[in-house]
Scaffold this motif. Structure first.
Motif, short mmCIF file in Angstrom:
data_model
loop_
_atom_site.label_atom_id
_atom_site.label_comp_id
_atom_site.label_asym_id
_atom_site.label_seq_id
_atom_site.Cartn_x
_atom_site.Cartn_y
_atom_site.Cartn_z
N LEU A 17 48.78 54.89 22.85
CA LEU A 17 47.97 56.03 23.31
C LEU A 17 46.49 55.86 22.98
N THR A 18 46.13 54.90 22.14
CA THR A 18 44.73 54.71 21.74
C THR A 18 44.04 53.60 22.52
N THR A 81 45.02 56.49 29.88
CA THR A 81 45.65 56.72 28.58
C THR A 81 45.11 57.99 27.94
N ARG A 85 47.22 61.00 26.41
CA ARG A 85 46.99 61.35 25.00
C ARG A 85 46.68 62.85 24.86
#
Length: 164
Positions: A17-18, A81, A85
């Motif tokens: 997610l990062t 993403t 997130r």
């Protein structure tokens, strides 16, 4: 409560997610529902879809195993993403996690399409995906209408690449 497990210890979902935004991503989340609890898991998925369809959402589809299987797979496409997130960390979504039946397990992985020459294309922009979907629907319509030579080849095979 659902138990989140990673398929790959070296590429955890929370780490995925990062990753920097580089176009659309696909979440492939496989669920193992406790025996006899598939409908309860589906009900929670129904509730979370109301939250997860916020900005950045493109499409989602829930698949259910056949032959008495208690496995479900959610395949959801997001613009980036960061869009996933944001949705994942939304307090309303997080509040739904305890509603899953005890013993539920989730195996999420974040992927991007990968091109394989002669087999499939990779979508690196939302516009690419929208254009492909429109073309795919047109070919299916042509085939169903008898407007296309039945021997004409058309592949809808897509390879997903795990983001690490």
């Amino acid at each position: 409560m659902i138990n989140l497990k990673d398929i790959e210890p070296d590429a955890t979902f929370l780490a995925q997610l990062t990753v920097p935004d580089e176009g659309p991503v696909t979440l492939i989340n496989t669920f193992a529902a406790p025996p006899g609890q598939v409908e309860a898991v589906i009900d929670v998925r129904r509730q979370d879809s109301e939250i997860m369809t916020q900005p950045g959402f493109i499409a989602a589809q829930l698949h259910q195993g056949v032959g008495g299987s208690h496995v479900l797979a959610n395949v959801a496409v997001r613009e980036s993403t960061s869009a996933l997130r944001t949705a994942f960390h939304d307090p309303r979504f997080q509040a739904l996690l305890p509603l899953h039946p005890d013993g539920s397990v989730s195996y999420p992985v974040l992927t991007r399409t990968t091109a394989v020459p002669g087999t499939c294309v990779a979508f690196r922009a939302v516009e690419d995906r929208v254009a492909w979907d429109a073309g795919h629907r047109a070919v299916i319509h042509e085939r169903q209408s008898g407007l296309v030579d039945p021997d004409r080849s058309f592949s809808v095979f897509t390879v997903q690449q795990t983001i690490i």
